[in-house]
Design an enzyme around this catalytic site. Structure first.
Site, PDB file in Angstrom:
ATOM      1  N   ARG A 182     -16.337  14.471 -57.410  1.00 32.02           N
ATOM      2  CA  ARG A 182     -17.231  14.419 -56.259  1.00 32.02           C
ATOM      3  C   ARG A 182     -18.651  14.704 -56.731  1.00 32.02           C
ATOM      4  NH1 ARG A 182     -12.727  17.550 -54.781  1.00 32.02           N
ATOM      5  NH2 ARG A 182     -11.477  16.703 -53.063  1.00 32.02           N
ATOM      6  N   LYS A 210     -13.431  20.975 -53.947  1.00 30.27           N
ATOM      7  CA  LYS A 210     -13.302  21.104 -52.497  1.00 30.27           C
ATOM      8  C   LYS A 210     -11.907  21.566 -52.132  1.00 30.27           C
ATOM      9  CE  LYS A 210     -13.602  18.291 -48.275  1.00 30.27           C
ATOM     10  NZ  LYS A 210     -13.784  16.904 -47.778  1.00 30.27           N
ATOM     11  N   HIS A 296     -18.894   8.537 -53.401  1.00 34.04           N
ATOM     12  CA  HIS A 296     -17.520   8.604 -52.907  1.00 34.04           C
ATOM     13  C   HIS A 296     -16.792   7.275 -53.115  1.00 34.04           C
ATOM     14  CE1 HIS A 296     -14.594  11.125 -50.918  1.00 34.04           C
ATOM     15  NE2 HIS A 296     -14.207  10.090 -50.196  1.00 34.04           N
ATOM     16  N   ARG A 299     -15.485   7.274 -56.481  1.00 29.35           N
ATOM     17  CA  ARG A 299     -14.255   8.096 -56.545  1.00 29.35           C
ATOM     18  C   ARG A 299     -13.046   7.239 -56.164  1.00 29.35           C
ATOM     19  NH1 ARG A 299     -12.444  13.524 -56.401  1.00 29.35           N
ATOM     20  NH2 ARG A 299     -11.234  14.108 -54.557  1.00 29.35           N
ATOM     21  N   HIS A 322      -6.735  16.580 -55.104  1.00 32.37           N
ATOM     22  CA  HIS A 322      -6.249  16.546 -53.721  1.00 32.37           C
ATOM     23  C   HIS A 322      -5.103  17.541 -53.531  1.00 32.37           C
ATOM     24  CE1 HIS A 322      -7.799  12.164 -53.276  1.00 32.37           C
ATOM     25  NE2 HIS A 322      -8.694  13.032 -52.848  1.00 32.37           N
ATOM     26  N   TYR A 331      -6.772   6.665 -51.347  1.00 34.55           N
ATOM     27  CA  TYR A 331      -7.839   6.356 -52.299  1.00 34.55           C
ATOM     28  C   TYR A 331      -7.492   5.170 -53.197  1.00 34.55           C
ATOM     29  CZ  TYR A 331     -10.731  10.452 -51.370  1.00 34.55           C
ATOM     30  OH  TYR A 331     -11.582  11.368 -50.785  1.00 34.55           O
TER      31      TYR A 331
END
Length: 359
Positions: A182, A210, A296, A299, A322, A331
């Site tokens: 990220r 995150k 993003h 990503r 994740h 994704y």
């Protein structure tokens, strides 16, 4: 024989509080709500978001939220927010529901004593906003397109006016496309976070990943696969010294800013600089993607390419950081004719089996 308990209706007998007392109580309740959410491990940004939603509803309602009835929620979500994005409506509904859960658990008796009201959430199964806060589908560019971007961007380094910032933006974007970091994670990396001696290619210690559902930073180790090791070695050996001359300084950022601290050392780059660099390069070298190619999206590109190259979903989940495999699945975007080819191959195998049975 067990004694029968006396059940009293909370709506009986209450002494109304003054406006000043209610105002102080409302402030104390909100402070307690913030502290409770922090104790639960939620990140500051998530708590600020929830409080912001509550303040928006409070401004519209014009009085303490514990006075809201289902009819008030009907009016707010059915009229005021009717044309708002579904994510906004869902987030605001969830914040209000959580707040009322806090009121019921912690302050039900006090509120009855002061207002005569029995706390009850105004969001119910009839007016609860429907839908899911799924991420917007981001179809990334193809591998040849990303190759065109970085080839053009790389050739620009020989003639650009400011080599160091351009090379920094180029390296950060390439790293995001190779191992799916990220942009916020990239900005917070230190030189010391590169662990060259770990694994076959070295690893990145991502200390500010995150967390799931608004929890705090979630650390992970990201292997420098997919050429990420070569990308970082080039940047550190040929570019980093143009920002700073002390590789050993504790906390030295991996991606420095042109701005300096009071002691002369480089500050940490901001995400705006990296986003702007990627946007400008996409406009120049990848026509049609200038406004759409974001960190993003890179990503998503990384996840898709890792999958195309044979990495299983669990490995990709570990690389991206994740918490849930279902998130990783969103994704991965299958490019070109992979589905059609798989279907054709399956049909061919079935035909051969049938032919064998007939013979």
């Amino acid at each position: 024989m067990a004694a029968l308990a006396v059940v009293r209706d909370l709506r009986e007998h209450w002494a109304p509080a003054s406006a000043e007392e209610l105002e102080r109580f409302e402030t104390d309740v909100l402070s307690g709500f913030v502290l409770a959410r922090a104790s639960a491990g939620l990140a500051d940004g998530t708590i600020r978001g929830d409080v912001g939603h509550l303040e928006q509803i409070r401004t519209w309602f014009g009085r303490p939220l514990w006075g809201m009835e289902p009819a008030d929620a009907d009016a707010y979500f059915g009229k005021v927010l009717r044309n708002s994005p579904s994510g906004t409506r869902l987030a605001r509904s969830q914040a209000l529901t959580t707040y009322f859960m806090f009121l019921e658990l912690r302050h039900k008796v006090e509120l009855h004593r002061m207002t005569g009201r029995v706390v009850e959430c105004p969001i119910d199964e009839m007016n609860r906003p429907r839908g899911a806060k799924d991420a917007q589908l981001r179809i990334p560019p193809s591998e040849p397109e990303v190759g065109v971007l970085f080839t053009g961007w790389g050739s620009e380094l020989a003639t650009c006016r400011k080599f160091a910032p351009t090379a920094r933006n180029y390296t950060a974007a390439k790293l995001m496309s190779q191992v799916g970091l990220r942009v916020s994670e990239v900005c917070k990396l230190d030189l010391d976070d590169i662990k060259w001696d770990l694994g076959r290619f070295g690893k990145l210690h991502v200390r500010h990943g995150k967390g799931a559902r608004g929890s705090g930073p979630r650390e992970r180790m990201v292997p420098l696969i997919n050429g990420a090791d070569r990308t970082l070695r080039w940047f550190i050996e040929d570019v980093w010294g143009q920002f700073d001359d002390d590789h050993t300084r504790p906390g030295a950022p991996l991606f420095p800013s042109e701005r300096k601290n009071a002691d002369g050392s480089s500050r940490r780059v901001g995400d705006d600089a990296l986003r702007g660099g990627l946007k400008g390069a996409a406009k120049m070298h990848l026509s049609g993607w200038g406004e759409r190619l974001t960190p993003h999206v890179l990503r998503h590109f990384c996840a898709s390419q890792l999958y195309e190259n044979g990495l299983d979903l669990l490995a990709i989940q570990e690389v991206l950081g994740h918490s849930w495999i279902a998130t990783t699945m969103r994704y991965v975007h299958v490019q070109q004719t992979r589905v059609e080819d798989a279907w054709a191959a399956g049909t061919e195998r079935a035909a051969k089996r049938l032919e064998g049975l007939i013979r």
